[in-house]
Design a protein around this motif. Structure first.
Motif, PDB file in Angstrom:
ATOM      1  N   ALA A   1       0.813  -1.225   0.000  1.00  0.00           N
ATOM      2  CA  ALA A   1       0.000   0.000   0.000  1.00  0.00           C
ATOM      3  C   ALA A   1       0.845   1.273   0.000  1.00  0.00           C
ATOM      4  N   PRO A   2       1.730   1.493   0.992  1.00  0.00           N
ATOM      5  CA  PRO A   2       2.543   2.715   0.952  1.00  0.00           C
ATOM      6  C   PRO A   2       3.536   2.737  -0.200  1.00  0.00           C
ATOM      7  N   LEU A   3       4.026   1.566  -0.598  1.00  0.00           N
ATOM      8  CA  LEU A   3       4.967   1.517  -1.716  1.00  0.00           C
ATOM      9  C   LEU A   3       4.299   1.966  -3.016  1.00  0.00           C
ATOM     10  N   LEU A   4       3.058   1.546  -3.232  1.00  0.00           N
ATOM     11  CA  LEU A   4       2.336   1.936  -4.437  1.00  0.00           C
ATOM     12  C   LEU A   4       2.065   3.439  -4.454  1.00  0.00           C
ATOM     13  N   LEU A   5       1.724   4.003  -3.302  1.00  0.00           N
ATOM     14  CA  LEU A   5       1.476   5.449  -3.249  1.00  0.00           C
ATOM     15  C   LEU A   5       2.757   6.228  -3.510  1.00  0.00           C
ATOM     16  N   HIS A   6       3.874   5.758  -2.993  1.00  0.00           N
ATOM     17  CA  HIS A   6       5.155   6.382  -3.312  1.00  0.00           C
ATOM     18  C   HIS A   6       5.445   6.246  -4.812  1.00  0.00           C
ATOM     19  N   ALA A   7       5.130   5.093  -5.380  1.00  0.00           N
ATOM     20  CA  ALA A   7       5.361   4.885  -6.808  1.00  0.00           C
ATOM     21  C   ALA A   7       4.530   5.857  -7.634  1.00  0.00           C
ATOM     22  N   ALA A   8       3.263   6.041  -7.261  1.00  0.00           N
ATOM     23  CA  ALA A   8       2.414   7.004  -7.970  1.00  0.00           C
ATOM     24  C   ALA A   8       2.990   8.404  -7.864  1.00  0.00           C
ATOM     25  N   SER A   9       3.491   8.731  -6.683  1.00  0.00           N
ATOM     26  CA  SER A   9       4.126  10.043  -6.475  1.00  0.00           C
ATOM     27  C   SER A   9       5.311  10.243  -7.407  1.00  0.00           C
ATOM     28  N   LEU A  10       6.131   9.217  -7.551  1.00  0.00           N
ATOM     29  CA  LEU A  10       7.336   9.330  -8.363  1.00  0.00           C
ATOM     30  C   LEU A  10       7.033   9.295  -9.855  1.00  0.00           C
ATOM     31  N   ILE A  11       6.014   8.539 -10.268  1.00  0.00           N
ATOM     32  CA  ILE A  11       5.656   8.491 -11.686  1.00  0.00           C
ATOM     33  C   ILE A  11       5.262   9.878 -12.169  1.00  0.00           C
ATOM     34  N   ILE A  12       4.453  10.584 -11.374  1.00  0.00           N
ATOM     35  CA  ILE A  12       4.064  11.945 -11.751  1.00  0.00           C
ATOM     36  C   ILE A  12       5.292  12.829 -11.906  1.00  0.00           C
ATOM     37  N   ALA A  13       6.177  12.775 -10.914  1.00  0.00           N
ATOM     38  CA  ALA A  13       7.346  13.658 -10.926  1.00  0.00           C
ATOM     39  C   ALA A  13       8.300  13.310 -12.065  1.00  0.00           C
ATOM     40  N   PHE A  14       8.636  12.039 -12.200  1.00  0.00           N
ATOM     41  CA  PHE A  14       9.628  11.645 -13.191  1.00  0.00           C
ATOM     42  C   PHE A  14       9.132  11.864 -14.618  1.00  0.00           C
ATOM     43  N   ARG A  15       7.856  11.587 -14.873  1.00  0.00           N
ATOM     44  CA  ARG A  15       7.328  11.825 -16.218  1.00  0.00           C
ATOM     45  C   ARG A  15       7.330  13.313 -16.567  1.00  0.00           C
ATOM     46  N   ALA A  16       7.275  14.158 -15.557  1.00  0.00           N
ATOM     47  CA  ALA A  16       7.330  15.605 -15.785  1.00  0.00           C
ATOM     48  C   ALA A  16       8.757  16.134 -15.729  1.00  0.00           C
ATOM     49  N   GLY A  17       9.737  15.237 -15.668  1.00  0.00           N
ATOM     50  CA  GLY A  17      11.136  15.657 -15.659  1.00  0.00           C
ATOM     51  C   GLY A  17      11.601  16.235 -14.339  1.00  0.00           C
TER      52      GLY A  17
END
Length: 363
Positions: free
Chosen positions: A79-95
């Motif tokens: 659960a917390p790992l997936l939320l961190h992953a969602a957080s990072l996907i947004i950031a990394f895709r936006a550079g």
């Protein structure tokens, strides 16, 4: 009219859609091969250290997947790992490199742990849980504001600022636990405890926290937003080429701040879900460091939400199984991170070699 329609929407070629031999070869060399090689290298390391690698791997898989209680712990850990992953996907895709997730996570967790036991005495459970999660998201977003403004308007490298905010956030979270939100009824420095019956519900007949569904929903929604919406396209353009984004009339500074806020909010939500779903309180000096552990998983998945879910499950199995192996076999618990880091290095090397091969074929 028919020709124009076909030009815009070319007919679907089933033969072309089937994976080619080259695609399967690339998958084996760039993805599967490096993962197997990482397991082999770490097996050699275990042998050198005097441990049986086969026994270690079998015990990790048995405990993390095939043990009923172990599988439930694995799914709850996701659960917390997936939320961190969602957080990072947004950031990394936006550079954007938001490496401040651990600080945002801890502050969100502390605020949820402080609010929950107090609010639950005067409000229904569902209001308490929602309020805790919203407060954690707000705190995580606000904690990302300083790096966001420095990156957006001063061009300051966010890797440095987010890491500094993580160190500051970790220390500040401990101060809050020990001085402001300390539970006077305990000898261990910790916040008050949210009763088990007031936390996020378990799946029927299991001990799996329903926070798992919050994490899955977050990753899937983020994936769809980033790949299927105009807003996601804007963020990808900003990440790929900020100058082109400015030329296209996009407000790069505003989008940068929005990305930081969304990323920090999801990291804060991860902290709340871990507290109101599993632990019920925050102890001083507690820091599971989920955010930095998830960074390589998101890269291994190439920012794809569906692949990220698979990699997070894989890591959770290693994490839960590794904890048991550390007690039973004597292998250090952090060996899981060594294995994941080795995979990341080998996958990056394989990707680079594959790009070099393709470049030679084109020339």
């Amino acid at each position: 009219m028919m020709d124009e329609a076909q030009a815009i929407h070319p007919p679907h070629d089933k033969a072309a859609a089937r994976p080619t031999l080259e695609a399967w070869r690339s998958l084996a060399l760039v993805t599967v091969g490096p993962i197997l090689l990482a397991f082999l290298f770490c097996a050699l390391a275990l042998l050198i250290a005097g441990h049986d690698p086969l026994a270690y791997y079998l015990y990790v898989v048995e405990r993390g997947v095939f043990s009923g209680q172990g599988l439930q712990q694995t799914l709850t850990r996701m659960a917390p790992l997936l939320l961190h992953a969602a957080s990072l996907i947004i950031a990394f895709r936006a550079g954007i490199w938001n490496l401040g997730g651990d600080g945002q996570f801890l502050l969100g967790a502390v605020m949820a742990a402080a609010l929950g036991p107090v609010l639950v005495t005067v409000a229904p459970d569902w209001i308490t849980l929602i309020a805790c999660m919203l407060l954690a998201m707000l705190v995580g977003a606000l904690w990302s504001l300083v790096p966001a403004l420095l990156r957006a308007y001063q061009g300051v490298n966010e890797i440095i600022t987010t890491l500094m905010m993580t160190f500051l956030g970790t220390s500040f979270a401990n101060v809050l636990v020990k001085l402001i939100f300390l539970d006077p009824a305990t000898t261990v420095p910790q916040t008050r405890t949210l009763p088990v019956e007031d936390r996020l519900a378990w799946l029927p007949g299991t001990t799996i926290s329903s926070g798992l569904f919050i994490g899955l929903a977050a990753v899937i929604i983020v994936h769809l937003v980033m790949t299927r919406t105009a807003f996601g396209l804007r963020l990808r353009i900003v990440g790929a080429n900020p100058k082109a984004a400015l030329h296209a009339g996009l407000s790069v500074s505003a989008l940068t701040v929005i990305v930081f806020a969304l990323s920090g909010g999801l990291a804060g939500l991860a902290g709340a879900v871990d507290i109101v779903g599993v632990f019920g309180n925050v102890r001083a000096d507690w820091n599971p460091a989920y955010a930095l552990a998830v960074v390589p998983l998101v890269f291994l998945a190439r920012f794809n939400g569906w692949a990220t879910i698979a990699f997070v499950f894989f890591y959770a199995v290693l994490d839960i199984g590794g904890e048991s192996a550390a007690r039973r076999i004597g292998v250090p618990q952090y060996f899981t991170l060594v294995l994941v880091a080795t995979m990341f290095i080998l996958l990056a090397l394989a990707e680079w070699l594959d790009q070099q091969r393709r470049a030679r074929q084109r020339s």
